[in-house]
Design a protein around this motif. Sequence first.
Motif, short mmCIF file in Angstrom:
data_model
loop_
_atom_site.label_atom_id
_atom_site.label_comp_id
_atom_site.label_asym_id
_atom_site.label_seq_id
_atom_site.Cartn_x
_atom_site.Cartn_y
_atom_site.Cartn_z
N ASN A 136 0.85 -1.19 0.00
CA ASN A 136 0.00 0.00 0.00
C ASN A 136 0.89 1.24 0.00
O ASN A 136 1.81 1.34 0.81
N PRO A 137 0.60 2.21 -0.88
CA PRO A 137 1.41 3.45 -0.91
C PRO A 137 1.45 4.16 0.45
O PRO A 137 2.45 4.81 0.77
N ASP A 138 0.37 4.03 1.23
CA ASP A 138 0.35 4.68 2.54
C ASP A 138 1.43 4.12 3.46
O ASP A 138 1.99 4.83 4.29
N GLU A 139 1.73 2.83 3.33
CA GLU A 139 2.79 2.23 4.16
C GLU A 139 4.15 2.81 3.79
O GLU A 139 4.98 3.08 4.68
N ILE A 140 4.37 3.01 2.50
CA ILE A 140 5.64 3.60 2.07
C ILE A 140 5.72 5.04 2.53
O ILE A 140 6.76 5.50 3.02
N PHE A 141 4.60 5.77 2.40
CA PHE A 141 4.59 7.16 2.86
C PHE A 141 4.93 7.25 4.34
O PHE A 141 5.74 8.09 4.75
N GLU A 142 4.34 6.39 5.15
CA GLU A 142 4.61 6.41 6.59
C GLU A 142 6.07 6.09 6.88
O GLU A 142 6.69 6.69 7.77
N ALA A 143 6.65 5.15 6.13
CA ALA A 143 8.06 4.81 6.33
C ALA A 143 8.96 5.98 5.93
O ALA A 143 9.95 6.27 6.62
N GLU B 173 12.13 10.85 7.73
CA GLU B 173 12.34 12.30 7.75
C GLU B 173 12.34 12.86 9.17
O GLU B 173 12.98 13.88 9.44
N GLU B 174 11.65 12.19 10.07
CA GLU B 174 11.62 12.64 11.46
C GLU B 174 12.99 12.46 12.13
O GLU B 174 13.31 13.16 13.09
N ILE B 175 13.78 11.52 11.63
CA ILE B 175 15.13 11.32 12.15
C ILE B 175 16.04 12.47 11.72
O ILE B 175 16.89 12.94 12.47
N GLY B 176 15.84 12.95 10.51
CA GLY B 176 16.64 14.04 9.94
C GLY B 176 16.28 14.20 8.48
O GLY B 176 15.99 13.22 7.80
N THR B 177 16.30 15.42 8.01
CA THR B 177 15.90 15.66 6.63
C THR B 177 16.82 14.96 5.63
O THR B 177 18.03 14.84 5.85
N THR B 178 16.23 14.50 4.54
CA THR B 178 17.01 13.92 3.45
C THR B 178 17.21 14.94 2.33
O THR B 178 17.71 14.59 1.26
N GLY B 179 16.82 16.17 2.59
CA GLY B 179 17.11 17.25 1.66
C GLY B 179 18.50 17.78 1.95
O GLY B 179 18.68 18.59 2.85
N PHE B 180 19.51 17.30 1.20
CA PHE B 180 20.88 17.64 1.59
C PHE B 180 21.40 18.90 0.91
O PHE B 180 22.54 19.31 1.13
N GLY B 181 20.56 19.58 0.14
CA GLY B 181 20.95 20.88 -0.41
C GLY B 181 21.22 20.86 -1.90
O GLY B 181 21.11 19.84 -2.56
N ASP B 182 21.50 22.06 -2.43
CA ASP B 182 21.77 22.25 -3.87
C ASP B 182 20.60 21.80 -4.72
O ASP B 182 20.77 21.34 -5.85
N GLY B 183 19.38 21.92 -4.15
CA GLY B 183 18.18 21.58 -4.92
C GLY B 183 17.92 20.09 -5.03
O GLY B 183 17.11 19.67 -5.87
N ILE B 184 18.57 19.28 -4.19
CA ILE B 184 18.44 17.83 -4.28
C ILE B 184 17.92 17.26 -2.97
O ILE B 184 18.33 17.69 -1.89
N ALA B 185 17.02 16.29 -3.05
CA ALA B 185 16.58 15.53 -1.88
C ALA B 185 16.65 14.05 -2.24
O ALA B 185 16.40 13.65 -3.37
N LEU B 186 17.02 13.24 -1.24
CA LEU B 186 17.13 11.79 -1.44
C LEU B 186 16.25 11.06 -0.43
O LEU B 186 16.75 10.36 0.46
N PRO B 187 14.93 11.20 -0.53
CA PRO B 187 14.06 10.48 0.39
C PRO B 187 14.25 8.97 0.26
O PRO B 187 14.32 8.45 -0.86
N HIS B 188 14.36 8.29 1.39
CA HIS B 188 14.60 6.86 1.35
C HIS B 188 14.10 6.21 2.62
O HIS B 188 13.95 6.86 3.66
N CYS B 189 13.85 4.91 2.54
CA CYS B 189 13.39 4.16 3.70
C CYS B 189 13.60 2.67 3.44
O CYS B 189 13.89 2.26 2.31
#
Length: 270
Positions: free
Chosen positions: A42-49, A54-70
Amino acid sequence: MDLIKKLELPCFEAQIKISNKEEALRIVARQAVQHPSLSAINPDEIFEALQTREEIGTTGFGDGIALPHCRMEGATEFVVGAISVTDGVEFDSLDGRPAKLLVFIIAPANEARAHVRLLSSISHTLLIPGAVDEMLACTTAKNLLDSFTRHLQDEVETTDHQSRNMVHLVIQNESMFHDLLSVFMGLPSCSFIVVETSNAGAYLANMPLFAAFWKEEEVQFSRMIVGSIDRTMCNEMIRRIERVAGSLKECRDILLTVQEVFFTAGGLIE
């Protein structure tokens, strides 16, 4: 890991508009389940993960780039995709700039080490001059996939060899330390440690003979990465280091030595 063969076009989206970070993560989840290996999740499970990560620390590391992962219990293989955002989206990035390129990773729960190496490898792919600009200029998902694949091919695949070299990288520039550390995280079959060191001046300042030349308060940042690396990966390691630090011949705060070793065995806990 032959990631290129596992990339799926439905996991890519070009030049879309996203209003906020939550919407961005939901779109990432929606794109991720287009991959055959995640179709039952379910996409909701991935969203929650993703949200939990992101609550641990942002995956937006700058220069216009984000690396969301789980990592997901139901994931059986790594799923990678990319989304370009026309006007960017606020992503709590470290430099405060909107994220214009989202590259996501959904990983199996029990593949932490491979997850870290893949994350590092992708982050260094995005440091290739012109790579991000080319991806942001793509107007279709197919073009974005092709651009991402072409630059990813610049990274070297993991191979197993017996011949290894010993590497010492001394870093006196604190602003580069984390990026250079991630170089070693992204190299296959690399074992390394980080040693806290001191500049020679820190000791000379306490020696009466040389005290007039150095002051104790002038002690600066100094770390040394010591590692064992597959001999065939040395040129790639140097290339990645120079991608971060510039030409090593011009550096005055970074020193790299590579030595052939007669014998090496065992490994290190990272």
